[in-house]
Design a protein around this motif. Structure first.
Motif, PDB file in Angstrom:
ATOM      1  N   VAL A 277       0.821  -1.022  -0.033  1.00  0.00           N
ATOM      2  CA  VAL A 277       0.109   0.186  -0.155  1.00  0.00           C
ATOM      3  C   VAL A 277       0.974   1.277   0.411  1.00  0.00           C
ATOM      4  N   ALA A 278       0.755   2.835  -0.601  1.00  0.00           N
ATOM      5  CA  ALA A 278       1.216   3.516  -1.270  1.00  0.00           C
ATOM      6  C   ALA A 278       0.487   4.440  -0.638  1.00  0.00           C
ATOM      7  N   PRO A 279       0.307   5.038   0.767  1.00  0.00           N
ATOM      8  CA  PRO A 279      -0.041   5.949   1.003  1.00  0.00           C
ATOM      9  C   PRO A 279       0.341   7.944   0.590  1.00  0.00           C
ATOM     10  N   GLU A 280      -0.068   8.604   0.421  1.00  0.00           N
ATOM     11  CA  GLU A 280       0.502  10.133  -0.063  1.00  0.00           C
ATOM     12  C   GLU A 280       1.137  10.583   1.570  1.00  0.00           C
ATOM     13  N   ARG A 281       2.187  11.273   1.693  1.00  0.00           N
ATOM     14  CA  ARG A 281       2.778  11.797   2.642  1.00  0.00           C
ATOM     15  C   ARG A 281       2.003  13.365   2.642  1.00  0.00           C
ATOM     16  N   VAL A 282       1.421  14.058   3.658  1.00  0.00           N
ATOM     17  CA  VAL A 282       1.332  15.542   3.685  1.00  0.00           C
ATOM     18  C   VAL A 282       1.801  16.454   4.542  1.00  0.00           C
ATOM     19  N   THR A 283       1.778  17.432   4.652  1.00  0.00           N
ATOM     20  CA  THR A 283       1.776  18.071   5.764  1.00  0.00           C
ATOM     21  C   THR A 283       3.885  18.312   6.396  1.00  0.00           C
ATOM     22  N   SER A 284       3.930  19.110   7.518  1.00  0.00           N
ATOM     23  CA  SER A 284       5.293  19.294   7.840  1.00  0.00           C
ATOM     24  C   SER A 284       5.774  18.265   8.618  1.00  0.00           C
ATOM     25  N   LEU A 285       4.558  17.265   8.764  1.00  0.00           N
ATOM     26  CA  LEU A 285       4.757  15.805   9.993  1.00  0.00           C
ATOM     27  C   LEU A 285       4.939  15.256   9.151  1.00  0.00           C
ATOM     28  N   ARG A 286       4.504  15.045   7.715  1.00  0.00           N
ATOM     29  CA  ARG A 286       4.516  14.009   7.179  1.00  0.00           C
ATOM     30  C   ARG A 286       3.894  12.803   7.234  1.00  0.00           C
ATOM     31  N   ALA A 287       2.617  13.014   7.207  1.00  0.00           N
ATOM     32  CA  ALA A 287       1.353  12.276   7.985  1.00  0.00           C
ATOM     33  C   ALA A 287       0.964  11.434   6.312  1.00  0.00           C
ATOM     34  N   ARG A 288       0.194  10.073   7.471  1.00  0.00           N
ATOM     35  CA  ARG A 288      -0.074   9.155   5.634  1.00  0.00           C
ATOM     36  C   ARG A 288      -0.900  10.268   5.242  1.00  0.00           C
ATOM     37  N   ARG A 289      -1.546  10.137   3.757  1.00  0.00           N
ATOM     38  CA  ARG A 289      -2.695  10.418   3.556  1.00  0.00           C
ATOM     39  C   ARG A 289      -3.472   8.953   2.289  1.00  0.00           C
ATOM     40  N   TYR A 290      -4.525   8.663   2.920  1.00  0.00           N
ATOM     41  CA  TYR A 290      -4.525   7.757   1.823  1.00  0.00           C
ATOM     42  C   TYR A 290      -5.929   8.095   0.667  1.00  0.00           C
ATOM     43  N   ASP A 291      -5.182   7.783  -0.157  1.00  0.00           N
ATOM     44  CA  ASP A 291      -6.517   8.217  -1.709  1.00  0.00           C
ATOM     45  C   ASP A 291      -6.824   7.005  -2.167  1.00  0.00           C
ATOM     46  N   LEU A 292      -8.144   7.442  -3.159  1.00  0.00           N
ATOM     47  CA  LEU A 292      -9.227   5.961  -3.249  1.00  0.00           C
ATOM     48  C   LEU A 292      -8.225   5.247  -3.213  1.00  0.00           C
ATOM     49  N   SER A 293      -7.229   4.843  -4.601  1.00  0.00           N
ATOM     50  CA  SER A 293      -6.296   4.113  -5.138  1.00  0.00           C
ATOM     51  C   SER A 293      -5.682   3.295  -4.010  1.00  0.00           C
ATOM     52  N   ALA A 294      -5.245   4.311  -2.546  1.00  0.00           N
ATOM     53  CA  ALA A 294      -4.634   3.174  -1.868  1.00  0.00           C
ATOM     54  C   ALA A 294      -5.470   2.902  -0.756  1.00  0.00           C
ATOM     55  N   ILE A 295      -7.130   3.260  -0.664  1.00  0.00           N
ATOM     56  CA  ILE A 295      -7.543   3.042  -0.335  1.00  0.00           C
ATOM     57  C   ILE A 295      -8.368   1.449  -0.854  1.00  0.00           C
ATOM     58  N   ARG A 296      -8.041   1.125  -1.196  1.00  0.00           N
ATOM     59  CA  ARG A 296      -9.073   0.003  -2.146  1.00  0.00           C
ATOM     60  C   ARG A 296      -7.657  -1.190  -2.106  1.00  0.00           C
ATOM     61  N   ALA A 297      -6.745  -0.214  -2.357  1.00  0.00           N
ATOM     62  CA  ALA A 297      -5.189  -1.821  -2.532  1.00  0.00           C
ATOM     63  C   ALA A 297      -5.296  -2.051  -0.734  1.00  0.00           C
ATOM     64  N   ALA A 298      -5.430  -0.947   0.319  1.00  0.00           N
ATOM     65  CA  ALA A 298      -5.416  -1.715   1.453  1.00  0.00           C
ATOM     66  C   ALA A 298      -6.786  -2.705   1.486  1.00  0.00           C
ATOM     67  N   ARG A 299      -7.703  -2.773   1.232  1.00  0.00           N
ATOM     68  CA  ARG A 299      -9.046  -3.091   1.364  1.00  0.00           C
ATOM     69  C   ARG A 299      -8.355  -4.578   0.537  1.00  0.00           C
ATOM     70  N   ILE A 300      -7.980  -4.697  -0.121  1.00  0.00           N
ATOM     71  CA  ILE A 300      -8.024  -5.461  -1.094  1.00  0.00           C
ATOM     72  C   ILE A 300      -6.605  -7.150   0.082  1.00  0.00           C
ATOM     73  N   VAL A 301      -5.294  -5.614   0.021  1.00  0.00           N
ATOM     74  CA  VAL A 301      -4.720  -6.632   1.096  1.00  0.00           C
ATOM     75  C   VAL A 301      -5.525  -7.321   2.556  1.00  0.00           C
ATOM     76  N   ALA A 302      -6.307  -6.413   2.815  1.00  0.00           N
ATOM     77  CA  ALA A 302      -6.796  -6.860   3.926  1.00  0.00           C
ATOM     78  C   ALA A 302      -7.921  -8.248   3.442  1.00  0.00           C
ATOM     79  N   ALA A 303      -8.959  -8.222   2.227  1.00  0.00           N
ATOM     80  CA  ALA A 303      -9.343  -9.433   2.220  1.00  0.00           C
ATOM     81  C   ALA A 303      -7.908 -10.165   2.163  1.00  0.00           C
ATOM     82  N   LEU A 304      -7.577 -10.336   1.355  1.00  0.00           N
ATOM     83  CA  LEU A 304      -5.820 -11.627   1.107  1.00  0.00           C
ATOM     84  C   LEU A 304      -5.351 -12.225   2.405  1.00  0.00           C
TER      85      LEU A 304
END
Length: 249
Positions: free
Chosen positions: A158-185
C-alpha cells in the motif's frame, strides 16, 4: 521381489500386493514405511517383508491426508493416530475438517469483500465521499492496527501519500482500495509474499478480476483437499480401529 508369507489367522501381503492395492509403486511403499507412514512390516526368516491389510489402509489414508494438510503433517498425524485413543483420533481428524471449512469461509469472505470493492469502483458517490482517509480512519475501517498499515507500506503493498510538514500519511481512493484488497487476501491466509505477487498482477491483468480468479482457484484447491480427506475417511477409520488396544476416554 518379496515373496508371500502364509499366515493362519490373518492375511499377509507382499510388497507388490500392497503397491497394487494402494496405488503406490513398490519403492514408494518401502520409502513410506521407512518414513513411518505405515507400521514396520514383519520380516520372515529369509528377510522378506510381509504386510497386512492395515498397511494398505494406512497408505490410502496417507494419500488423502497429504492432499489435505501436506505430506509432513500427514506423516505426523498418521503416526499419532496409531497411538491415540479413539476419541483423540476422531478429534484430530475432525480438526482437519474444521480447518478446511474455516479456510473456505475465509476465501468466500475475501471474495465478497472484493466484489464490494469492485462495485464501489463504479459508484461516483463513493469517490466523492471517501476521496481520502487518515491512517487512523483507514485502520478503523479495516479493523486492523495502524501498525499493520505501516507494515504493509514497508512491504510495498500500500502506498499512501505524505502530506504536511509532519509527513502524515494520507490514503487516497487508490490506496484505500489497495489496503482493502490486502486486508481481504491476508484474512484468507495469503502470505505477504503471495499478496505482493497478487497486488503486482493487478497492474498487469484486469485489476480486481484477476484477484477474483486467484481466489476462485484457491476455493477449487480447498474443495479438492476436502474431497481427498473425505475419500480417506474409511481408511482413516480402519487405521484408528487397527489391532491396538484402545479406550474410549
Amino acid at each position: 521381489m518379496d515373496e508371500p508369507v502364509n499366515g493362519s489367522q490373518r492375511v499377509l501381503l507382499r510388497t507388490v500386493d500392497v503397491a497394487r492395492e494402494s496405488g503406490y509403486s513398490v519403492q514408494q511403499v518401502r520409502d513410506l514405511e521407512r518414513l513411518g507412514v505405515i507400521p514396520q512390516a514383519a520380516r520372515s526368516s529369509n528377510g522378506y517383508r510381509s504386510y497386512t491389510p492395515i498397511h494398505v489402509h494406512a497408505l490410502r489414508a496417507y494419500r488423502g491426508l497429504a492432499g489435505a494438510v501436506g505430506p509432513v503433517a500427514a506423516r505426523q498425524m498418521l503416526a499419532e493416530l496409531r497411538t491415540e485413543t479413539i476419541a483423540q483420533a476422531a478429534s484430530a481428524i475432525n480438526a482437519v475438517h474444521v480447518r478446511l471449512a474455516r479456510e473456505r469461509d475465509e476465501a468466500l469472505r475475501a471474495q465478497q469483500a472484493l466484489r464490494a470493492i469492485q462495485a464501489e469502483a463504479n459508484t461516483p458517490e463513493f469517490e466523492q465521499e471517501r476521496d481520502a482517509m487518515t491512517i487512523t480512519e483507514l485502520a478503523g475501517a479495516l479493523n486492523v492496527r495502524p501498525s499493520t498499515l505501516r507494515f504493509w507500506e514497508q512491504e510495498g503493498l500500500v502506498a499512501p501519500e505524505r502530506v504536511t510538514s509532519l509527513r502524515a500519511r494520507r490514503y487516497d481512493l487508490s490506496a484505500i482500495r489497495a489496503a482493502r484488497i490486502v486486508a481481504a487476501l491476508r484474512g484468507t491466509g495469503y502470505s505477504i509474499l503471495a499478496v505482493r505477487q497478487i497486488m503486482g498482477s493487478l497492474h498487469q491483468f484486469d485489476g480486481l478480476g484477476e484477484t477474483q480468479r486467484i481466489l476462485r482457484q484457491r476455493l477449487d484447491q480447498i474443495a479438492s483437499r476436502t474431497l481427498g480427506l473425505l475419500r480417506a475417511g474409511a481408511d482413516l477409520a480402519a487405521v484408528v480401529l487397527s489391532d491396538q488396544e484402545r479406550t474410549t476416554t
